[in-house]
Design an enzyme around this catalytic site. Structure first.
Site, mmCIF file in Angstrom:
data_model
loop_
_atom_site.group_PDB
_atom_site.id
_atom_site.type_symbol
_atom_site.label_atom_id
_atom_site.label_comp_id
_atom_site.label_asym_id
_atom_site.label_seq_id
_atom_site.Cartn_x
_atom_site.Cartn_y
_atom_site.Cartn_z
ATOM 1 N N GLU A 134 7.214 6.805 -1.621
ATOM 2 C CA GLU A 134 6.156 7.777 -2.278
ATOM 3 C C GLU A 134 5.089 9.032 -1.906
ATOM 4 O O GLU A 134 4.213 9.568 -1.177
ATOM 5 C CB GLU A 134 5.191 6.419 -1.679
ATOM 6 C CG GLU A 134 5.191 5.075 -2.018
ATOM 7 C CD GLU A 134 4.308 4.096 -1.481
ATOM 8 O OE1 GLU A 134 4.355 4.645 -0.215
ATOM 9 O OE2 GLU A 134 4.562 2.321 -2.151
ATOM 10 N N ASN B 154 7.575 5.249 5.864
ATOM 11 C CA ASN B 154 6.586 4.267 5.578
ATOM 12 C C ASN B 154 6.311 2.561 6.488
ATOM 13 O O ASN B 154 6.669 2.711 7.584
ATOM 14 C CB ASN B 154 5.216 4.155 4.095
ATOM 15 C CG ASN B 154 4.256 4.166 4.893
ATOM 16 O OD1 ASN B 154 3.665 5.417 4.997
ATOM 17 N ND2 ASN B 154 3.656 3.531 3.987
ATOM 18 N N ALA B 155 6.427 2.118 5.215
ATOM 19 C CA ALA B 155 6.888 0.481 5.641
ATOM 20 C C ALA B 155 5.892 -0.061 6.849
ATOM 21 O O ALA B 155 6.186 -0.979 7.400
ATOM 22 C CB ALA B 155 8.262 0.196 5.881
ATOM 23 N N GLU B 156 4.659 0.451 7.107
ATOM 24 C CA GLU B 156 3.824 0.263 8.326
ATOM 25 C C GLU B 156 5.199 -0.008 9.548
ATOM 26 O O GLU B 156 4.579 -0.560 10.613
ATOM 27 C CB GLU B 156 3.529 -0.985 7.913
ATOM 28 C CG GLU B 156 2.761 -1.283 7.141
ATOM 29 C CD GLU B 156 3.024 -1.198 5.510
ATOM 30 O OE1 GLU B 156 2.661 0.040 5.082
ATOM 31 O OE2 GLU B 156 3.986 -1.516 5.180
ATOM 32 N N TYR C 209 0.501 -2.187 -5.684
ATOM 33 C CA TYR C 209 -0.020 -3.464 -4.506
ATOM 34 C C TYR C 209 -1.954 -4.128 -5.544
ATOM 35 O O TYR C 209 -2.741 -4.007 -5.062
ATOM 36 C CB TYR C 209 -0.454 -3.376 -3.189
ATOM 37 C CG TYR C 209 1.370 -3.076 -2.754
ATOM 38 C CD1 TYR C 209 1.966 -4.273 -1.654
ATOM 39 C CD2 TYR C 209 1.729 -1.832 -3.186
ATOM 40 C CE1 TYR C 209 2.336 -3.460 -1.775
ATOM 41 C CE2 TYR C 209 2.702 -1.382 -2.433
ATOM 42 C CZ TYR C 209 3.765 -2.256 -1.745
ATOM 43 O OH TYR C 209 4.778 -2.479 -1.070
ATOM 44 N N TYR D 211 14.893 -1.357 3.251
ATOM 45 C CA TYR D 211 14.609 0.237 3.826
ATOM 46 C C TYR D 211 15.854 0.258 4.600
ATOM 47 O O TYR D 211 16.412 -0.196 5.408
ATOM 48 C CB TYR D 211 13.416 0.522 4.444
ATOM 49 C CG TYR D 211 12.059 1.099 4.183
ATOM 50 C CD1 TYR D 211 12.747 1.933 2.963
ATOM 51 C CD2 TYR D 211 11.186 0.281 3.776
ATOM 52 C CE1 TYR D 211 11.083 2.724 2.118
ATOM 53 C CE2 TYR D 211 10.002 0.677 2.993
ATOM 54 C CZ TYR D 211 10.138 1.606 1.770
ATOM 55 O OH TYR D 211 9.114 2.040 1.549
ATOM 56 N N GLU E 194 8.641 -1.109 -6.078
ATOM 57 C CA GLU E 194 7.557 -2.397 -5.140
ATOM 58 C C GLU E 194 6.808 -2.494 -5.309
ATOM 59 O O GLU E 194 5.576 -1.799 -6.532
ATOM 60 C CB GLU E 194 7.149 -1.748 -3.491
ATOM 61 C CG GLU E 194 8.238 -0.857 -2.696
ATOM 62 C CD GLU E 194 7.554 0.020 -1.826
ATOM 63 O OE1 GLU E 194 6.292 -0.326 -1.502
ATOM 64 O OE2 GLU E 194 8.110 1.066 -1.006
#
Length: 1020
Positions: free
Chosen positions: A196, A135-137, A264, A90, A307
């Site tokens: 997403e 996103n990616a936390e 996930y 990313y 992902e």
């Protein structure tokens, strides 16, 4: 776009394939390209690069979570060594854009260009995902925090304000990436648009368009194309939710070239309850069904997972060390093979290396660690999960027929045991087949033995024919091959899993593996004899010659054994532990290299590279301790160099060179001592003058945020005052009166795990300690413990920490004070509100570490955490003390300088450990508490947020480059005591591992550690 090329999934397999022809799929699948280039193509089966099919096995890392460019090579070499053909990153708009109109692609880790050049040099394809939302936390999902004020509209749609804001970033990053596309001689093969974002339709059934979403996606695609991006555009739908952006379903605006799915199946967080609404009830090792979804979503495109779960993040309050129990090697073994059973031919693991949320990079969901239970741990160590993943990625790299398969069946009918299910995958061109075996109920952890019915070029067989049955031991899956090509040879079948192969001196060397103590059986066509070159580590050996083949049955104990066939072909038999350290290392940098120009090495912790110069074989890698090494190399090799040093060869029989490498490398850290301390909250003092450049007067009366604050004060949201991360300090005044207020009501929003403390006229009046899930708190604080002024203004100070901005639409949720109201018998109002910002506000004084590194604490503003600061105001901490203490409520900064001298040739991983009083750590002799928040700074980088009252993270790895391995290291800790009882912490550091390495950990990283500058004084 669809073009006229087609690929026939044909029947030309020959009559000898009993029962196969009738099952073959004769669909003519279109071969696609994007109309700009055919360098990368795709169809129903897989991606084609330069006309060659690829099973793409990739993994993700984030350069901004390891801000040391020199270490990106370390990670990429580890990814390459495992057999991955690609990796993914990313980009992070917010990291590159500290303020509107300003972009930084130059300072320190902001310059990510070397990743793309390394991809080419090392030999990995690259999937790039530049956002603009990721996103990616990550804090605000990677959006610049200046976009979170509401002034740019809803975000992530076609609002002109938002499009205008993102265009400079989007255009510039496209221009930076374009020269590195595979179409321009680089290795970037795919370019992702957004993240997403299943927002193409207002109603999926009727295809009522979501115009704002469609126009937004199309705008991103158009700008990318205008700025040189001609590679295929991709997108990742979340969790099989929605049917957006697929050209197979519509010709609607915003479609991408290839659509993929993120999944996930265990859960993206250690708190598995958060995933119940997506995945259903959490059942360990329960797999999900993707096959039907891909047939519906993208039937003419490869089944692609941009992902797939490589681990899970550890939320606030999560278990110390993460959640690896259900995400370890068994997870990798079962779930990744399960994807293959469902015809997935392009996989990218999220994460392959997680890294660290240094500074304030994290979203509100997570703390400092982003280890993610990844195969490569946060401290760059290769854990067992890496090796278990490696035995599959090595296989998929050389299993070229796997990139074009039909699934002909998926049931228990293939197996002699109804507890075992088998998926049959077959290449319609070559007839090679892959039988993926797993428990019929995947959560089952039982031991099951079975045989399998297979169709081969020599007819229908039940295998094994001679040896013991196949075993599934616990949460395990196995891929059984038939008619598998390796070089010029063919495996008729093998119940042992194929690891890799190489063609050396014109002869094939094939590596097979089974778990320790299990049996395997294989048949090789075209040769009818075999012998064991090394019988010392196997048992129950049987050789069965045939008319035109030979079958070998074996039971493998620990280690490696060697079988030699009559024509000189060698079969290496390995148990799991031996397979983990068996490396297939190419002699070139071709990502597609599979079997040729390769050496095989057994033994080392890591083999990074191999080069043949004349008759000298030069290997590089890492060693944990003294290791016996076996090398399969050309007979012409006259010497072996390991990390630049010639090794002493013990034996070189039969093309196998044996030697011993390494020793027991050790390194001891010096003791951290010599602490000095100073107050880091002078702002609560009545005589403090809030007039420096650090302070801004809140004068704005109307907020642009969709959540308006109470109207009784100016706008106190930090982002609308150009302050974005870390701790924030408010200083308000109100007049003295005859009937003074008795309380203050505060409503503050700071994100999960945030907290705040309040002082009146230097007197502490309380704290909100926070919880792992609470994002906002309102509370009334009494003035009964404070002294109100009778003749001058009263001073109210609020210190809060802003844990981060939320993800997705929540990025617009405000941060700061929503309401502050004085309560009492009269009517009151504040005279003035001031906010302290970080040094420079959006014009950061430290561009290398900016913009997410520093908050507004006094110690940060004036630069006490930076190398070179003269700590003249400090008090010595007792040399006998092992603790850092803050008596009462307040904030202090502690600082010391510790030298390091790490010898050349060692990779020493160092972690800091912070602990506070508790029933599992230590008891404070002075009665101090763990009601505190501490920040760990190492050479200016904030590398640890320690919140013992809420979080469980105590270990904080810090990489070389941030640490100076050959010089002085400035270590600073701010301790915010939130209780009248005071606070105490202990700070130590530990060596996580020591490896002998070829990697130069003594690189010059001084440019990453800029020191203190005089201008900092202006922000006192």
């Amino acid at each position: 776009m669809l073009i006229s090329k087609t690929v026939l999934s044909g029947l030309a397999l020959g009559a000898s394939f009993v029962g196969v022809s009738a099952q073959q799929n004769s669909t003519r699948w279109p071969l696609h390209d994007n109309g700009l280039t055919d360098t990368v193509e795709w169809d129903h089966y897989s991606f084609l690069i330069n006309g060659q099919r690829h099973f793409v096995f990739s993994g993700e890392f984030h350069y901004w979570r390891i801000p040391v460019p020199e270490l990106w090579r370390d990670l990429l070499e580890k990814i390459k060594a495992a057999g991955f053909t690609a990796f993914s990153i990313y980009n992070h708009w917010g990291y590159h854009s500290p303020k509107p109109g300003v972009l930084d692609f130059e300072n320190g880790a902001h310059n990510f260009t070397s990743i793309m050049t390394l991809a080419k040099e090392i030999g990995l394809y690259m999937i790039i995902r530049p956002g603009p939302y990721v996103n990616a936390e990550a804090n605000a999902g990677g959006l610049p925090l200046w976009t979170t004020t509401g002034a740019y509209g809803k975000l992530r749609d076609n609002d002109p304000r938002y499009l205008e804001a993102l265009t400079p970033y989007w255009a510039n990053i496209s221009k930076i990436i374009a020269p590195h596309l595979i179409t321009n001689g680089g290795n970037v093969i795919l370019y992702q648009i957004e993240n997403e974002y299943a927002e193409q339709w207002l109603d999926e059934e009727t295809h009522e368009p979501n115009t704002s979403g469609q126009e937004y996606m199309q705008y991103l695609e158009d700008v990318a194309r205008e700025n040189g991006i001609d590679a295929p555009l991709i997108h990742n739908l979340p969790n099989m939710n929605g049917h957006s952006w697929s050209k197979d379903l519509s010709n609607a605006t915003g479609n991408v070239d290839v659509i993929g799915v993120d999944s996930y199946p265990t859960c993206w967080t250690c708190n598995v309850s958060e995933c119940a609404s997506t995945n259903g009830e959490y059942i360990p090792y329960k797999t999900l069904i993707y096959y039907d979804y891909f047939k519906e979503l993208s039937p003419t495109q490869p089944s692609f997972m941009p992902e797939f779960q490589g681990g899970s993040y550890n939320p606030w309050g999560g278990p110390q060390g993460g959640c690896p129990d259900d995400l370890g090697p068994d997870f990798a073994n079962l779930f990744y093979r399960n994807l293959i059973s469902q015809r997935v031919s392009a996989i990218s693991l999220y994460m392959l290396y997680g890294g660290t949320n240094w500074g304030w990079h994290a979203s509100t969901d997570v703390a400092t660690s982003y280890d993610y239970s990844s195969p490569i741990s946060e401290n760059r160590k290769l854990i067992e999960k890496y090796y278990e993943t490696k035995v599959l990625t090595q296989f998929t790299k050389i299993a070229q027929d796997l990139s074009k398969v039909d699934r002909l069946g998926n049931s228990t009918k293939y197996s002699s045991n109804p507890a075992v299910s088998v998926a049959e995958l077959r290449n319609p061109d070559t007839g090679a087949a892959f039988y993926v075996t797993q428990h019929e109920y995947t959560p089952s952890g039982t031991v099951e033995k079975f045989t399998v019915k297979v169709n081969t070029s020599e007819g229908a067989l039940t295998i094994p024919q001679y040896g013991s049955q196949i075993t599934l031991n616990g949460h395990q899956s196995k891929i059984i091959v038939t008619d598998f090509k390796f070089g010029s040879k063919t495996l008729l079948y093998s119940t042992a899993e194929v690891l890799t192969y190489a063609v050396i001196d014109g002869k094939e060397v094939l590596a097979l593996w089974v778990p320790t103590g299990e049996s395997g059986e294989f048949t090789v066509k075209g040769v009818n004899s075999a012998k064991f070159a090394d019988k010392g580590r196997t048992a129950n050996i049987e050789i069965h010659p045939g008319a035109n083949n030979v079958t070998v049955s074996f039971m493998q104990r620990s280690g490696m054994s060697l079988v030699e066939l009559g024509d000189g072909t060698r079969i290496v038999l390995l148990d799991r532990s031996a397979a983990h350290v068996f490396w297939s290392t190419p002699l070139n940098n071709d990502p597609a290299e599979a079997g040729n120009n390769t050496v095989l090495v057994h033994g080392p912790y890591l083999v990074r590279s191999a080069k043949l110069e004349g008759c000298d074989l030069k290997l590089t890698g890492d060693i944990q301790n003294s290791t016996e090494v076996s090398i399969f190399a050309p007979k012409s090799v006259c010497s072996v160099n390991w990390n630049g040093k010639k090794t002493s060869v013990k034996s070189a029989k039969g093309g196998v060179i044996t030697t011993t490498l390494g020793g027991d490398a050790k390194f001891e850290l010096p003791t951290i001592s010599g602490w000095k301390s100073a107050d880091s909250l002078p702002e609560i003092a009545k005589d403090y003058s809030a007039t420096s450049k650090a302070w801004v007067v809140a004068t704005k009366t109307n907020s642009s945020n969709p959540t308006p604050p109470a109207p009784n004060n100016p706008v106190l949201y930090v982002d609308e005052n150009d302050i974005h991360v870390g701790n924030h300090i408010y200083r308000a005044t109100f007049p003295s009166t005859d009937e003074p207020p008795t309380d203050v009501y505060l409503n503050i929003t700071g994100g999960r795990a945030f907290s705040y403390s309040v002082w009146l006229n230097s007197d502490f009046i309380g704290s909100w300690l926070g919880t792992a899930t609470t994002e906002q708190n309102d509370q009334t604080f009494s003035f009964s413990n404070a002294t109100l002024s009778t003749d001058e203004d009263n001073i109210l100070v609020v210190v809060m920490d802003n844990s981060a901005h939320d993800l997705r639409d929540g990025a617009l949720n405000p941060r700061g004070i929503t309401n502050a109201t004085l309560i009492g018998p009269g009517s009151y109002s504040f005279t003035e509100w001031k906010l302290a910002g970080n040094a420079g506000f959006e014009d950061h004084l430290d561009p290398v570490r900016a913009p997410l590194n520093e908050g507004s604490l006094y110690a940060e503003r004036v630069g006490i955490h930076l190398p070179g600061y003269e700590f003249d105001e400090a008090e010595e901490v007792s040399s006998n003390s092992t603790s850092l203490t803050v008596p009462g409520a307040g904030i202090r900064v502690f600082r010391t300088v510790v030298p390091l001298s790490v010898p050349q040739g060692l990779d020493v991983s160092i972690s800091f450990r912070l602990t506070a009083p508790s029933n599992v750590t230590f008891t404070s002799a002075e009665g101090y508490t763990n009601q505190l928040r501490a920040l760990l700074f190492v050479n200016g980088y904030q590398y640890g947020r320690f919140n013992p009252y809420i979080g469980h993270q105590i270990d904080f790895p810090v990489p070389p480059g941030v640490l100076d391995y050959n010089g002085d290291n400035t270590i600073a800790v701010t301790v915010w005591s939130q209780s009248v009882d005071g606070a105490e912490i202990k700070v130590d550091w530990n060596v996580d591992y020591v490896h002998e390495t070829s990697f130069d950990m003594n690189f010059d990283g001084a440019y990453l550690r800029p020191g203190w500058i005089e201008e900092r004084r202006e922000y006192a």
